[in-house]
Write an enzyme that holds these catalytic residues in place. Structure first.
Site, PDB file in Angstrom:
ATOM      1  N   HIS A   2       0.843  -1.193   0.000  1.00 50.21           N
ATOM      2  CA  HIS A   2       0.000   0.000   0.000  1.00 50.21           C
ATOM      3  C   HIS A   2       0.878   1.244   0.000  1.00 50.21           C
ATOM      4  O   HIS A   2       1.759   1.406   0.842  1.00 50.21           O
ATOM      5  CB  HIS A   2      -0.937  -0.015   1.204  1.00 50.21           C
ATOM      6  CG  HIS A   2      -1.974  -1.098   1.120  1.00 50.21           C
ATOM      7  ND1 HIS A   2      -2.433  -1.787   2.218  1.00 50.21           N
ATOM      8  CD2 HIS A   2      -2.630  -1.617   0.048  1.00 50.21           C
ATOM      9  CE1 HIS A   2      -3.344  -2.674   1.831  1.00 50.21           C
ATOM     10  NE2 HIS A   2      -3.470  -2.596   0.519  1.00 50.21           N
TER      11      HIS A   2
ATOM     12  N   GLU B 267       2.181   3.524   2.971  1.00 50.19           N
ATOM     13  CA  GLU B 267       2.776   2.852   4.132  1.00 50.19           C
ATOM     14  C   GLU B 267       4.299   2.818   3.996  1.00 50.19           C
ATOM     15  O   GLU B 267       4.934   1.767   3.928  1.00 50.19           O
ATOM     16  CB  GLU B 267       2.146   1.467   4.275  1.00 50.19           C
ATOM     17  CG  GLU B 267       0.647   1.585   4.523  1.00 50.19           C
ATOM     18  CD  GLU B 267      -0.111   0.273   4.490  1.00 50.19           C
ATOM     19  OE1 GLU B 267       0.530  -0.798   4.546  1.00 50.19           O
ATOM     20  OE2 GLU B 267      -1.360   0.307   4.408  1.00 50.19           O
TER      21      GLU B 267
ATOM     22  N   HIS C 170       3.078  -4.003   6.804  1.00 49.42           N
ATOM     23  CA  HIS C 170       2.128  -2.923   6.544  1.00 49.42           C
ATOM     24  C   HIS C 170       2.193  -1.925   7.703  1.00 49.42           C
ATOM     25  O   HIS C 170       2.894  -2.142   8.687  1.00 49.42           O
ATOM     26  CB  HIS C 170       0.703  -3.477   6.447  1.00 49.42           C
ATOM     27  CG  HIS C 170       0.424  -4.245   5.193  1.00 49.42           C
ATOM     28  ND1 HIS C 170      -0.272  -3.720   4.139  1.00 49.42           N
ATOM     29  CD2 HIS C 170       0.751  -5.518   4.841  1.00 49.42           C
ATOM     30  CE1 HIS C 170      -0.370  -4.632   3.172  1.00 49.42           C
ATOM     31  NE2 HIS C 170       0.248  -5.733   3.582  1.00 49.42           N
TER      32      HIS C 170
ATOM     33  N   GLU D 106       1.391  -5.345  11.052  1.00 56.80           N
ATOM     34  CA  GLU D 106       0.980  -3.940  10.979  1.00 56.80           C
ATOM     35  C   GLU D 106       1.863  -3.170  11.956  1.00 56.80           C
ATOM     36  O   GLU D 106       1.802  -3.383  13.159  1.00 56.80           O
ATOM     37  CB  GLU D 106      -0.491  -3.788  11.345  1.00 56.80           C
ATOM     38  CG  GLU D 106      -1.467  -4.453  10.378  1.00 56.80           C
ATOM     39  CD  GLU D 106      -1.705  -3.653   9.106  1.00 56.80           C
ATOM     40  OE1 GLU D 106      -1.147  -2.538   8.978  1.00 56.80           O
ATOM     41  OE2 GLU D 106      -2.447  -4.146   8.238  1.00 56.80           O
TER      42      GLU D 106
END
Length: 446
Positions: free
Chosen positions: A186, A189, A321, A394
């Site tokens: 993404h 990020e 991420h 994450e």
């Protein structure tokens, strides 16, 4: 965890595009077809949605076409256009607009295709490429770089091989277990690219000095793919400020909205379960077909190329991420802990290693679908088709977003990348037999 050596102070301007080329590229970027997902588009915003508390409720919200950016106790943060936000309101939830990306200009003039002046320690694509090349050149017996394909706009997607005798082909019968680290699916990020650069620096400087690092690189093959979405990353900073761009930069036929969500485009349970959108205007648009995004096809082909003698050599993986500080494992497409392709022993090995890694970095461990349903994700594909024990990390900040959300300040880069050192080493150490973690090595790894 030991902090890694800071990036070279001379690195900042290395590989910068010349003025004329930069101006031309900026013109192209700004002339690109309008998208409903640019931060400059007044109809695109971040919102906090108050009320949803269960995975099922959050999945219903995601099915409106929004991207769920963070899950909190009694709310979620979403990225949505005005129409999508209204659909969420019609579900009966309170929807509050949040501030846009931070202004890190420091009152100075922005440089096109670069991070804002106050975030100068982040690496743009040219700088990251230079850093990677410098690491490979400094450690020729430990690292080798392969261009495994091109992005939609023609940028190199690379995989760096890290292992003792990296340039030597290991006979199939003596193959080392392989571990894959992927980053930056993404676009916004950016901290994940810094995670890749940290790993390269740490492996390079600590081999022969740190016993665990040395043992792992003697007995494992590490593959690092630092940037799956270079086009989106460059577009996100094309104006010298942040745009909150998520997808790649591939046009969508019949639509002014560009981009596919790479992490909904993988060829396992693609579009199966309401965990992605079929609308090109959605942040979670899954693409016209599985692997229709060239970046996904490149990495999927690379993974398939690691099947040697009928056996996948890659045994474990982490896809990095931001944000929310989570360790996630498959499946995302179903709420069930076990499902076709996932036995109880598989799930227990995933959870045991996942919880151990989370204990080391302070993240929260859980199955991906505990958040909400997703389909076509890399972790589900890696496990579902290749039987790779694949996790999503994450990174910083936590779900509150208080550390800057998708744009944490560059002061945290060293701390937050080094924070995952122990977890990475744990995965490497378990990769030869993940079932050892549940006491079943004899059954599965003889």
């Amino acid at each position: 965890m030991r902090p890694h050596a800071p990036h070279s102070p001379t690195r900042r301007r290395y590989g910068r595009w010349a003025g004329a080329a930069t101006a031309a590229l900026l013109t192209l970027a700004l002339a690109a077809p309008a998208s409903s997902h640019s931060a400059k588009d007044p109809t695109t915003h971040a919102y906090e949605v108050t009320g949803p508390r269960t995975a099922a409720q959050r999945t219903v919200i995601a099915r409106t076409g929004v991207a769920i950016d963070a899950v909190r106790d009694r709310s979620v943060v979403i990225t949505a256009d005005a129409a999508q936000a209204e659909r969420v309101r019609q579900l009966g939830y309170s929807v509050r607009e949040l501030p846009g990306p931070p202004d890190r200009s420091g009152g100075r003039t922005a440089t096109p295709f670069d991070f804002p002046p106050e975030d100068a320690k982040y690496h743009n694509y040219a700088e990251a490429t230079a850093e990677i090349d410098a690491d490979v050149a400094a450690h020729p017996n430990l690292m080798s770089k392969q261009v495994i394909g091109k992005s939609y706009e023609g940028r190199d997607i690379v995989a760096v091989k890290v292992t003792n005798n990296a340039t030597r082909t290991t006979p199939t019968g003596a193959a080392k277990p392989e571990v894959l680290f992927t980053h930056h699916q993404h676009a916004r990020e950016h901290l994940t690219v810094e995670m890749a650069l940290y790993l390269l620096k740490e492996f390079g400087t600590q081999y022969g000095k740190d016993a665990r690092v040395t043992k792992m690189l003697d007995s494992r093959v590490v593959w690092i793919v630092p940037d799956l979405n270079p086009d989106g990353g460059e577009y996100d900073i094309a104006t010298g400020s942040y745009r909150s761009w998520r997808k790649n930069r591939q046009p969508n036929a019949g639509s002014n909205s560009r981009g596919t969500d790479l992490n909904r485009n993988w060829d396992y349970k693609w579009g199966c379960c309401g965990g992605s959108s079929g609308s090109p205007g959605s942040e979670t648009y899954r693409g016209r077909a599985a692997e229709s995004a060239p970046e996904v096809k490149v990495v999927a082909d690379f993974v398939r190329s690691r099947v040697v003698g009928g056996k996948q050599q890659i045994k474990a993986a982490i896809d990095f991420h931001t944000y929310s500080e989570l360790v996630l494992w498959p499946f995302g497409w179903t709420y069930d802990d076990t499902a076709p392709g996932m036995t109880q022993d598989d799930r227990d090995a995933f959870a045991t290693v996942g919880k151990s890694m989370a204990a080391s970095n302070g993240y929260k461990p859980e199955q991906s679908s505990d958040l909400y349903i997703t389909d076509g994700s890399i972790d589900d594909w890696l496990w579902g088709t290749q039987k790779v024990f694949a996790y999503t990390f994450e990174m910083y900040p936590d779900e509150s977003g208080a550390g800057g959300g998708f744009y944490p300040p560059d002061e945290v880069i060293d701390r937050e990348t080094a924070r995952n050192r122990e977890a990475v080493l744990q995965l490497l150490e378990n990769a030869d037999c993940m079932y050892r973690s549940i006491g079943k090595a004899a059954q599965y790894c003889s």
